[in-house]
Enzyme design. Sequence first.
Site, PDB file in Angstrom:
ATOM      1  N   TYR A 211       0.868  -1.182   0.000  1.00 23.45           N
ATOM      2  CA  TYR A 211       0.000   0.000   0.000  1.00 23.45           C
ATOM      3  C   TYR A 211       0.901   1.227   0.000  1.00 23.45           C
ATOM      4  O   TYR A 211       0.841   2.082   0.884  1.00 23.45           O
ATOM      5  CB  TYR A 211      -0.980  -0.012   1.184  1.00 23.45           C
ATOM      6  CG  TYR A 211      -2.301   0.646   0.817  1.00 23.45           C
ATOM      7  CD1 TYR A 211      -3.174   0.019  -0.055  1.00 23.45           C
ATOM      8  CD2 TYR A 211      -2.640   1.897   1.302  1.00 23.45           C
ATOM      9  CE1 TYR A 211      -4.353   0.623  -0.429  1.00 23.45           C
ATOM     10  CE2 TYR A 211      -3.826   2.515   0.936  1.00 23.45           C
ATOM     11  CZ  TYR A 211      -4.678   1.862   0.062  1.00 23.45           C
ATOM     12  OH  TYR A 211      -5.843   2.467  -0.316  1.00 23.45           O
TER      13      TYR A 211
ATOM     14  N   GLU B 131       4.493   7.903  -0.824  1.00 23.46           N
ATOM     15  CA  GLU B 131       5.747   8.629  -1.086  1.00 23.46           C
ATOM     16  C   GLU B 131       6.831   8.332  -0.046  1.00 23.46           C
ATOM     17  O   GLU B 131       8.007   8.489  -0.332  1.00 23.46           O
ATOM     18  CB  GLU B 131       5.487  10.135  -1.157  1.00 23.46           C
ATOM     19  CG  GLU B 131       4.869  10.596  -2.463  1.00 23.46           C
ATOM     20  CD  GLU B 131       5.816  10.438  -3.662  1.00 23.46           C
ATOM     21  OE1 GLU B 131       7.008  10.789  -3.536  1.00 23.46           O
ATOM     22  OE2 GLU B 131       5.366   9.954  -4.712  1.00 23.46           O
TER      23      GLU B 131
ATOM     24  N   HIS C 192       7.496   5.313   1.275  1.00 21.39           N
ATOM     25  CA  HIS C 192       8.156   4.116   0.739  1.00 21.39           C
ATOM     26  C   HIS C 192       9.005   4.475  -0.480  1.00 21.39           C
ATOM     27  O   HIS C 192      10.130   4.007  -0.630  1.00 21.39           O
ATOM     28  CB  HIS C 192       7.111   3.085   0.293  1.00 21.39           C
ATOM     29  CG  HIS C 192       6.216   2.579   1.374  1.00 21.39           C
ATOM     30  ND1 HIS C 192       4.868   2.872   1.408  1.00 21.39           N
ATOM     31  CD2 HIS C 192       6.444   1.779   2.445  1.00 21.39           C
ATOM     32  CE1 HIS C 192       4.306   2.260   2.448  1.00 21.39           C
ATOM     33  NE2 HIS C 192       5.241   1.609   3.101  1.00 21.39           N
TER      34      HIS C 192
HETATM   35  P1  AMP Z   1       5.666  -0.288   6.158  1.00 19.74           P
HETATM   36  O1  AMP Z   1       5.143  -0.636   4.811  1.00 19.74           O
HETATM   37  O2  AMP Z   1       4.749   0.577   6.956  1.00 19.74           O
HETATM   38  O3  AMP Z   1       6.188  -1.480   6.918  1.00 19.74           O
HETATM   39  O4  AMP Z   1       6.932   0.636   5.896  1.00 19.74           O
HETATM   40  C1  AMP Z   1       8.008   0.177   5.111  1.00 19.74           C
HETATM   41  C2  AMP Z   1       9.176   1.117   5.290  1.00 19.74           C
HETATM   42  O5  AMP Z   1       8.785   2.447   4.890  1.00 19.74           O
HETATM   43  C3  AMP Z   1       9.627   1.227   6.756  1.00 19.74           C
HETATM   44  O6  AMP Z   1      11.050   1.289   6.795  1.00 19.74           O
HETATM   45  C4  AMP Z   1       9.005   2.513   7.195  1.00 19.74           C
HETATM   46  O7  AMP Z   1       9.693   3.151   8.252  1.00 19.74           O
HETATM   47  C5  AMP Z   1       9.088   3.347   5.931  1.00 19.74           C
HETATM   48  N1  AMP Z   1       8.116   4.440   5.970  1.00 19.74           N
HETATM   49  C6  AMP Z   1       6.794   4.362   6.250  1.00 19.74           C
HETATM   50  N2  AMP Z   1       6.228   5.582   6.262  1.00 19.74           N
HETATM   51  C7  AMP Z   1       7.230   6.450   5.994  1.00 19.74           C
HETATM   52  C8  AMP Z   1       7.289   7.878   5.876  1.00 19.74           C
HETATM   53  N3  AMP Z   1       6.206   8.649   6.041  1.00 19.74           N
HETATM   54  N4  AMP Z   1       8.472   8.444   5.591  1.00 19.74           N
HETATM   55  C9  AMP Z   1       9.595   7.670   5.431  1.00 19.74           C
HETATM   56  N5  AMP Z   1       9.591   6.331   5.522  1.00 19.74           N
HETATM   57  C10 AMP Z   1       8.427   5.733   5.803  1.00 19.74           C
END
Ligand code: AMP
Length: 290
Positions: free
Chosen positions: A29, A32, A34
């Site tokens: 999902y 920006e 990611h």
């Molecule tokens: P997730 O899909 O939520 O497990 O996130 C995957 C990666 O994206 C993790 O390393 C998160 O810390 C990073 N991430 C999620 N949201 C953000 C954001 N707003 N800014 C920077 N990195 C993010």
Amino acid sequence: MKTASALRELRDLRNTLKGTLGLVPTMGYLHEGHLSLVRRSKAECDHTAASIFVNPTQFGPSEDLSRYPRDMPRDLALLEAEGVDLVWTPTPDVVYPPDFQTWITVEKVSQPLEGAHRQGHFRGVATVVAKLFNAFTPDRAYFGQKDAQQVVVIRQMARDLNFPLEIVVCPTVREDDGLALSSRNAYLKPDERKAATVLYRALICAQEAFEAGERDAGRLRAIMSSTIAAEPLAREDYVSVAGPETLAELDSVERGALFSIAVRIGATRLIDNFLLETSNSKSQTFNGDE
Ligand code: AMP
């Protein structure tokens, strides 16, 4: 862009990539935030890989695993448009085959904050990330500062288990009004979306108080708590002013401290944090093989 779901297929495709490999682990999902990790990897590595896997073992029994948002076709199109070379989209039985029974527990730094509110969360995170590191054997892995404790836990694991790779931490990407991008923002109804800026507002209030000379961690926590309490749709899970490496709560605060908060807005639980800038806070990477 090549995609694989079986592990054997992933390993075969990975072995065709020569030069350095950057890995961006995600639960899909994509937004920006990611994509900022993907772009950083593209800038720093010869090849970039990503994983899309909603890891069941990092969700507690009362958490949002079954309703976690998913859109695989859109995610794959976004990654392809960024020029990603390889994506792994395993099913849960590929990552956790029958009779799976080996878990990674990172002890002290998993306990406070998210660990105290989400039993077993970091055991699931550390285990799946170790499996991703073994599956991809990347030279660098990219994580967001948004999940500050996750970074601390994964650094500790990489160091303790001698994973020969560099952990790269990327800044939090925010909406114009300060809300940190998160896949979970999709749950918010319009009035909740407005209320959700309270996390950023609380962090800004505490940061401003610090910049104005406040060094008492209790008073800085109280500032965050009262900002959250003033938002009718928000309920505090925790506010913290902690050391950035140990995550232990501080009495008096210096630059480099980590301000973090978790708030429920209706049924949605959101987290955010600020790492108070230090003059040498550029060194955001860690080599696990040192
Ligand atoms: P997730 O899909 O939520 O497990 O996130 C995957 C990666 O994206 C993790 O390393 C998160 O810390 C990073 N991430 C999620 N949201 C953000 C954001 N707003 N800014 C920077 N990195 C993010």
